[in-house]
Design an enzyme around this catalytic site. Structure first.
Site, PDB file in Angstrom:
ATOM      1  N   LEU A  40      50.974   4.740 -41.344  1.00 39.67           N
ATOM      2  CA  LEU A  40      51.497   6.016 -41.862  1.00 39.67           C
ATOM      3  C   LEU A  40      50.968   6.296 -43.267  1.00 39.67           C
ATOM      4  O   LEU A  40      50.709   7.451 -43.621  1.00 39.67           O
ATOM      5  CB  LEU A  40      53.024   6.038 -41.841  1.00 39.67           C
ATOM      6  N   ASN A  60      54.989   0.764 -32.340  1.00 37.03           N
ATOM      7  CA  ASN A  60      53.833  -0.123 -32.540  1.00 37.03           C
ATOM      8  C   ASN A  60      53.212   0.188 -33.889  1.00 37.03           C
ATOM      9  O   ASN A  60      53.026   1.363 -34.237  1.00 37.03           O
ATOM     10  CB  ASN A  60      52.811   0.102 -31.406  1.00 37.03           C
ATOM     11  N   TYR A  79      51.268   8.264 -32.055  1.00 39.89           N
ATOM     12  CA  TYR A  79      51.218   7.994 -30.604  1.00 39.89           C
ATOM     13  C   TYR A  79      52.624   7.696 -30.070  1.00 39.89           C
ATOM     14  O   TYR A  79      53.046   8.236 -29.039  1.00 39.89           O
ATOM     15  CB  TYR A  79      50.285   6.809 -30.376  1.00 39.89           C
ATOM     16  N   LYS A 123      54.775   9.606 -27.224  1.00 33.43           N
ATOM     17  CA  LYS A 123      55.149   8.941 -25.970  1.00 33.43           C
ATOM     18  C   LYS A 123      56.667   8.801 -25.823  1.00 33.43           C
ATOM     19  O   LYS A 123      57.187   8.846 -24.713  1.00 33.43           O
ATOM     20  CB  LYS A 123      54.454   7.577 -25.863  1.00 33.43           C
TER      21      LYS A 123
HETATM   22  P1  NAD Z   1      41.114   7.191 -21.490  1.00 30.03           P
HETATM   23  O1  NAD Z   1      40.777   7.556 -22.900  1.00 30.03           O
HETATM   24  O2  NAD Z   1      40.242   6.186 -20.803  1.00 30.03           O
HETATM   25  O3  NAD Z   1      41.160   8.512 -20.588  1.00 30.03           O
HETATM   26  C1  NAD Z   1      41.879   9.671 -20.994  1.00 30.03           C
HETATM   27  C2  NAD Z   1      41.337  10.876 -20.259  1.00 30.03           C
HETATM   28  O4  NAD Z   1      42.040  12.031 -20.750  1.00 30.03           O
HETATM   29  C3  NAD Z   1      39.831  11.105 -20.544  1.00 30.03           C
HETATM   30  O5  NAD Z   1      39.141  11.374 -19.353  1.00 30.03           O
HETATM   31  C4  NAD Z   1      39.835  12.309 -21.477  1.00 30.03           C
HETATM   32  O6  NAD Z   1      38.681  13.107 -21.407  1.00 30.03           O
HETATM   33  C5  NAD Z   1      41.090  13.063 -21.001  1.00 30.03           C
HETATM   34  N1  NAD Z   1      41.569  13.997 -22.032  1.00 30.03           N
HETATM   35  C6  NAD Z   1      41.748  13.716 -23.351  1.00 30.03           C
HETATM   36  N2  NAD Z   1      42.094  14.848 -24.009  1.00 30.03           N
HETATM   37  C7  NAD Z   1      42.143  15.841 -23.077  1.00 30.03           C
HETATM   38  C8  NAD Z   1      42.417  17.225 -23.143  1.00 30.03           C
HETATM   39  N3  NAD Z   1      42.718  17.822 -24.306  1.00 30.03           N
HETATM   40  N4  NAD Z   1      42.380  17.956 -21.999  1.00 30.03           N
HETATM   41  C9  NAD Z   1      42.066  17.371 -20.814  1.00 30.03           C
HETATM   42  N5  NAD Z   1      41.788  16.054 -20.687  1.00 30.03           N
HETATM   43  C10 NAD Z   1      41.810  15.308 -21.813  1.00 30.03           C
HETATM   44  O7  NAD Z   1      42.623   6.719 -21.524  1.00 30.03           O
HETATM   45  P2  NAD Z   1      43.426   5.785 -20.497  1.00 30.03           P
HETATM   46  O8  NAD Z   1      43.516   4.428 -21.081  1.00 30.03           O
HETATM   47  O9  NAD Z   1      42.958   5.969 -19.121  1.00 30.03           O
HETATM   48  O10 NAD Z   1      44.903   6.422 -20.655  1.00 30.03           O
HETATM   49  C11 NAD Z   1      45.437   7.378 -19.750  1.00 30.03           C
HETATM   50  C12 NAD Z   1      46.887   7.635 -20.119  1.00 30.03           C
HETATM   51  O11 NAD Z   1      47.618   6.407 -20.092  1.00 30.03           O
HETATM   52  C13 NAD Z   1      47.065   8.203 -21.524  1.00 30.03           C
HETATM   53  O12 NAD Z   1      48.119   9.149 -21.513  1.00 30.03           O
HETATM   54  C14 NAD Z   1      47.433   6.987 -22.340  1.00 30.03           C
HETATM   55  O13 NAD Z   1      48.152   7.315 -23.494  1.00 30.03           O
HETATM   56  C15 NAD Z   1      48.279   6.212 -21.342  1.00 30.03           C
HETATM   57  N6  NAD Z   1      48.395   4.782 -21.637  1.00 30.03           N
HETATM   58  C16 NAD Z   1      47.310   3.959 -21.592  1.00 30.03           C
HETATM   59  C17 NAD Z   1      47.468   2.599 -21.874  1.00 30.03           C
HETATM   60  C18 NAD Z   1      46.332   1.616 -21.811  1.00 30.03           C
HETATM   61  O14 NAD Z   1      46.558   0.416 -22.026  1.00 30.03           O
HETATM   62  N7  NAD Z   1      45.107   2.030 -21.496  1.00 30.03           N
HETATM   63  C19 NAD Z   1      48.723   2.106 -22.236  1.00 30.03           C
HETATM   64  C20 NAD Z   1      49.796   2.981 -22.302  1.00 30.03           C
HETATM   65  C21 NAD Z   1      49.618   4.316 -21.988  1.00 30.03           C
END
Ligand code: NAD
Length: 446
Positions: free
Chosen positions: A295, A346, A352, A356
């Site tokens: 922050l 976190n 974030y 969430k």
């Molecule tokens: P990633 O970055 O691999 O994929 C995210 C996708 O969202 C990408 O294809 C991106 O182009 C698309 N995107 C981003 N901004 C956008 C917009 N303005 N309009 C349309 N599409 C958009 O991420 P990920 O790891 O696959 O995560 C997917 C979801 O799961 C997210 O909401 C993330 O916060 C959540 N999440 C992931 C994890 C993890 O460990 N990977 C953990 C907790 C939550």
């Protein structure tokens, strides 16, 4: 996808070293391709209530080998503890202690599921017993070995144990689809929901839209929903157009290039759906980003986009889709992506986690709004999942994050997708405003 440490620990020298030094030894988690049968038998149903008889009968109709005690069962596939009628903490021991002698007989990838009722704030002794089931379950999940899991279903008073939501949740927790879900409880709050006609294609005849589908978890969700029979609409930013087109070709899906944060996103999505004569039965709000900073170093150019993509776009899109009146099917299912960071917080993720945590409370309110349409809204909160997002973490932080859960490994995108597919089914109609963690019982938060 297995990480380097796990590959080493599963080798002969690695395994010996891990044993000697007491290092984590993550088990291989059986997923649906490894174990396609819906239930790992034999299943022992514990409990003397009518509900326990009802559940045993249900399992028999699934063709499962059902027993009511552990004697004569050498290897136990699954255990269901039916605790719907416990009235005081003294009732817990006789119900769960038979499990003690059977813990070492559990098969790799075994499943334990508790079925109980949530505390109501009315009867102190009964509520203490009901709360006790939750504490028991969460601790038991920490003690499971060999890729086995323990989860619970809380069935609100007045909801029958054979309600569609209970059956759906039971099916999910018993199956290999819940490989990375452990130590979690889902509440079934109503008798709503239908039965799944085609168990191998539970989403047949349904149309699903996934945002952020071009890669990572979103692409896995699209593939899993398609494998479960849904027709897919896949959406991502124009910059991800090539990957999106490739996925759309693979799944025979409809691609939509759209930035979900643009002021006209809702309006443009509604007109795209109308132009293609599509109505959505399932909406998966997956698009998400991180812009981590402590922050003390946080600026609006890191804060604003995270809030805009991760939560404000979800509010705007659902308002537009509900408001349009003709682009949502009957009994729509909305499933949104939260995160364990939104539950426990976190370091470096105030933006974030704010977004969430907002998702978790948003789906609860949205579920109320969708009830009139026979719809539901729920969320899935992934823990550490192996994706491009987590591959960018510093190596040591990433390695620690992977091991900080009861299953001692990161989950795969398909694990999140499986939970979302379950929440999208007809059976999940009795689950409203729930947030299901897919985190291997990450040590953070509840
Ligand atoms: P990633 O970055 O691999 O994929 C995210 C996708 O969202 C990408 O294809 C991106 O182009 C698309 N995107 C981003 N901004 C956008 C917009 N303005 N309009 C349309 N599409 C958009 O991420 P990920 O790891 O696959 O995560 C997917 C979801 O799961 C997210 O909401 C993330 O916060 C959540 N999440 C992931 C994890 C993890 O460990 N990977 C953990 C907790 C939550």
């Amino acid at each position: 996808m297995t990480d380097a440490y796990t590959r080493f620990i599963r080798s002969v020298p690695g395994s010996a070293l891990a044993k000697q030094l007491g290092l984590p030894r993550p088990a291989k988690l059986p997923r649906r391709d490894d174990r396609p049968e819906p239930v790992l038998g034999p299943v022992v149903v514990l409990g003397e209530s009518e509900g326990a008889d009802q559940i045993s009968q249900l399992l028999l109709t699934w063709g499962t080998d059902v027993r009511r005690r552990f004697e004569e069962v050498r290897t136990v596939g699954s255990v269901i503890v039916v605790a719907d009628e416990i009235a005081s903490p003294a009732d817990l021991g006789p119900l769960v202690l038979p499990l003690a002698g059977a813990m070492r007989s559990l098969a790799p990838g075994a499943r334990i599921v508790t079925l109980s009722r949530p505390a109501q704030g009315e009867d102190p002794a009964r509520d203490a017993a009901r709360g006790g089931v939750e504490g028991f379950l969460r601790s038991l999940a920490h003690e499971m070995r060999g890729g086995a899991t323990a989860n619970g279903i809380l069935v609100e008073d007045g909801v029958e144990l054979d309600a569609p939501g209970v059956i759906g949740a039971l099916r999910f927790f018993l199956s290999a689809r819940s490989a990375f879900v452990t130590g979690q409880l889902l509440t079934v709050s109503s008798d709503a929901g239908g039965s799944t006609e085609n168990e191998s294609l539970p989403l047949a005849g349904r149309t699903a839209l996934v945002t952020g589908a071009a890669r990572g978890i979103g692409a896995a969700i699209a593939r899993t929903l398609a494998a479960d029979g849904a027709k897919l609409v896949v959406l991502d930013v124009p910059g991800a157009g090539t990957e999106l087109a490739r996925l759309a070709n693979e799944l025979h899906a409809v691609p939509i290039q759209l930035d979900v944060t643009s002021a006209s996103a809702g309006e443009r999505l509604v007109s795209s759906l109308r132009d293609r004569r599509l109505t959505l039965d399932v909406l998966v709000l997956n698009a998400g980003i991180t812009r981590d900073k402590m922050l003390a170093n946080m600026t609006a150019d890191r804060w604003d986009p995270v809030l805009a993509v991760n939560i404000s776009s979800q509010i705007a899109l659902t308002e537009a889709l509900i408001g349009a009146g003709d682009v949502l099917g009957a009994q729509p299912r909305v499933v949104s992506l939260a995160s364990t960071s939104g539950i426990a917080g976190n370091r470096g993720q105030t933006n974030y986690a704010a977004s969430k945590a907002g998702v978790i409370t948003f789906v609860d309110a949205l579920a109320g709004k969708l009830e009139a349409l026979g719809g539901t809204a729920n969320a899935v909160a992934p823990g550490f999942i192996e994706t491009e997002m987590t591959a960018r973490m510093p190596a040591l932080t990433r390695e620690v994050a992977r091991r900080l859960n009861s299953l001692q490994q990161g989950g795969l995108p398909v694990d999140v997708a499986e939970a979302i597919s379950f929440l999208s089914t007809a059976e999940a109609g009795g689950l409203r405003g729930e947030t299901l963690r897919v985190c291997g019982q990450n040590m953070v938060g509840r």
